[in-house]
Design a protein around this motif. Structure first.
Motif, PDB file in Angstrom:
ATOM      1  N   MET A 263      70.064 151.272  83.667  1.00  0.00           N
ATOM      2  CA  MET A 263      70.696 150.767  82.468  1.00  0.00           C
ATOM      3  C   MET A 263      69.690 150.703  81.320  1.00  0.00           C
ATOM      4  N   LEU A 264      68.508 150.192  81.578  1.00  0.00           N
ATOM      5  CA  LEU A 264      67.492 150.112  80.532  1.00  0.00           C
ATOM      6  C   LEU A 264      67.035 151.490  80.081  1.00  0.00           C
ATOM      7  N   ALA A 265      67.008 152.436  81.007  1.00  0.00           N
ATOM      8  CA  ALA A 265      66.618 153.793  80.642  1.00  0.00           C
ATOM      9  C   ALA A 265      67.645 154.415  79.704  1.00  0.00           C
ATOM     10  N   TYR A 266      68.919 154.136  79.958  1.00  0.00           N
ATOM     11  CA  TYR A 266      69.983 154.639  79.091  1.00  0.00           C
ATOM     12  C   TYR A 266      69.851 154.046  77.687  1.00  0.00           C
ATOM     13  N   ILE A 267      69.647 152.748  77.610  1.00  0.00           N
ATOM     14  CA  ILE A 267      69.511 152.087  76.312  1.00  0.00           C
ATOM     15  C   ILE A 267      68.296 152.622  75.570  1.00  0.00           C
ATOM     16  N   ALA A 268      67.195 152.787  76.276  1.00  0.00           N
ATOM     17  CA  ALA A 268      65.972 153.285  75.645  1.00  0.00           C
ATOM     18  C   ALA A 268      66.144 154.719  75.148  1.00  0.00           C
ATOM     19  N   SER A 269      66.855 155.542  75.887  1.00  0.00           N
ATOM     20  CA  SER A 269      67.003 156.940  75.493  1.00  0.00           C
ATOM     21  C   SER A 269      68.040 157.124  74.382  1.00  0.00           C
ATOM     22  N   HIS A 270      68.924 156.157  74.198  1.00  0.00           N
ATOM     23  CA  HIS A 270      69.961 156.257  73.180  1.00  0.00           C
ATOM     24  C   HIS A 270      69.826 155.179  72.098  1.00  0.00           C
TER      25      HIS A 270
ATOM     26  N   GLY B 151      68.544 155.180  69.133  1.00  0.00           N
ATOM     27  CA  GLY B 151      68.893 155.635  67.785  1.00  0.00           C
ATOM     28  C   GLY B 151      70.390 155.607  67.560  1.00  0.00           C
ATOM     29  N   TYR B 152      71.156 156.110  68.508  1.00  0.00           N
ATOM     30  CA  TYR B 152      72.613 156.102  68.404  1.00  0.00           C
ATOM     31  C   TYR B 152      73.153 154.676  68.369  1.00  0.00           C
ATOM     32  N   ILE B 153      72.574 153.822  69.173  1.00  0.00           N
ATOM     33  CA  ILE B 153      73.029 152.438  69.235  1.00  0.00           C
ATOM     34  C   ILE B 153      72.775 151.735  67.907  1.00  0.00           C
ATOM     35  N   VAL B 154      71.607 151.923  67.329  1.00  0.00           N
ATOM     36  CA  VAL B 154      71.263 151.273  66.069  1.00  0.00           C
ATOM     37  C   VAL B 154      72.151 151.783  64.937  1.00  0.00           C
ATOM     38  N   VAL B 155      72.357 153.074  64.864  1.00  0.00           N
ATOM     39  CA  VAL B 155      73.195 153.651  63.814  1.00  0.00           C
ATOM     40  C   VAL B 155      74.641 153.189  63.962  1.00  0.00           C
ATOM     41  N   THR B 156      75.143 153.156  65.184  1.00  0.00           N
ATOM     42  CA  THR B 156      76.510 152.704  65.422  1.00  0.00           C
ATOM     43  C   THR B 156      76.676 151.244  65.033  1.00  0.00           C
ATOM     44  N   LEU B 157      75.734 150.400  65.391  1.00  0.00           N
ATOM     45  CA  LEU B 157      75.810 148.990  65.014  1.00  0.00           C
ATOM     46  C   LEU B 157      75.761 148.813  63.503  1.00  0.00           C
ATOM     47  N   ALA B 158      74.920 149.591  62.835  1.00  0.00           N
ATOM     48  CA  ALA B 158      74.832 149.505  61.375  1.00  0.00           C
ATOM     49  C   ALA B 158      76.153 149.922  60.732  1.00  0.00           C
ATOM     50  N   LEU B 159      76.777 150.985  61.236  1.00  0.00           N
ATOM     51  CA  LEU B 159      78.057 151.420  60.697  1.00  0.00           C
ATOM     52  C   LEU B 159      79.157 150.392  60.948  1.00  0.00           C
ATOM     53  N   VAL B 160      79.192 149.819  62.127  1.00  0.00           N
ATOM     54  CA  VAL B 160      80.199 148.807  62.447  1.00  0.00           C
ATOM     55  C   VAL B 160      80.023 147.588  61.550  1.00  0.00           C
ATOM     56  N   LEU B 161      78.788 147.137  61.355  1.00  0.00           N
ATOM     57  CA  LEU B 161      78.537 145.990  60.488  1.00  0.00           C
ATOM     58  C   LEU B 161      78.896 146.302  59.035  1.00  0.00           C
ATOM     59  N   GLY B 162      78.616 147.508  58.587  1.00  0.00           N
ATOM     60  CA  GLY B 162      78.959 147.902  57.223  1.00  0.00           C
ATOM     61  C   GLY B 162      80.464 147.933  56.995  1.00  0.00           C
ATOM     62  N   VAL B 163      81.185 148.504  57.927  1.00  0.00           N
ATOM     63  CA  VAL B 163      82.646 148.554  57.806  1.00  0.00           C
ATOM     64  C   VAL B 163      83.225 147.147  57.863  1.00  0.00           C
ATOM     65  N   ALA B 164      82.702 146.300  58.736  1.00  0.00           N
ATOM     66  CA  ALA B 164      83.180 144.915  58.830  1.00  0.00           C
ATOM     67  C   ALA B 164      82.925 144.169  57.520  1.00  0.00           C
ATOM     68  N   ALA B 165      81.775 144.390  56.898  1.00  0.00           N
ATOM     69  CA  ALA B 165      81.469 143.732  55.628  1.00  0.00           C
ATOM     70  C   ALA B 165      82.418 144.200  54.526  1.00  0.00           C
ATOM     71  N   ILE B 166      82.734 145.471  54.498  1.00  0.00           N
ATOM     72  CA  ILE B 166      83.663 146.010  53.504  1.00  0.00           C
ATOM     73  C   ILE B 166      85.052 145.420  53.698  1.00  0.00           C
TER      74      ILE B 166
END
Length: 62
Positions: free
Chosen positions: A1-8, A10-25
């Motif tokens: 599980m940690l290996a998956y999170i570590a390897s992805h 960038g995708y996780i951070v970008v997805t969270l940023a997009l979700v937070l941005g849409v929620a703020a809008i």
């Protein structure tokens, strides 16, 4: 599980940023709607959709 999170990380951070941005809008749109601001950004004088943006003014209440 940690290996998956570590390897992805960038995708996780970008997805969270997009979700937070849409929620703020969405929260901003809801807040503006509840405070009585229209959705178009221009004045309501002569606007055919004014009764839909401001239903209280349609019934004569302010």
């Amino acid at each position: 599980m940690l290996a998956y999170i570590a390897s992805h990380m960038g995708y996780i951070v970008v997805t969270l940023a997009l979700v937070l941005g849409v929620a703020a809008i969405i929260m901003g749109l809801v807040r503006d709607r509840k405070s009585g601001k229209g959705g178009c950004g221009c004045g309501c004088k002569g606007c055919a959709n004014a009764p839909y943006c401001h239903p209280a003014s349609r019934t004569g209440r302010s």
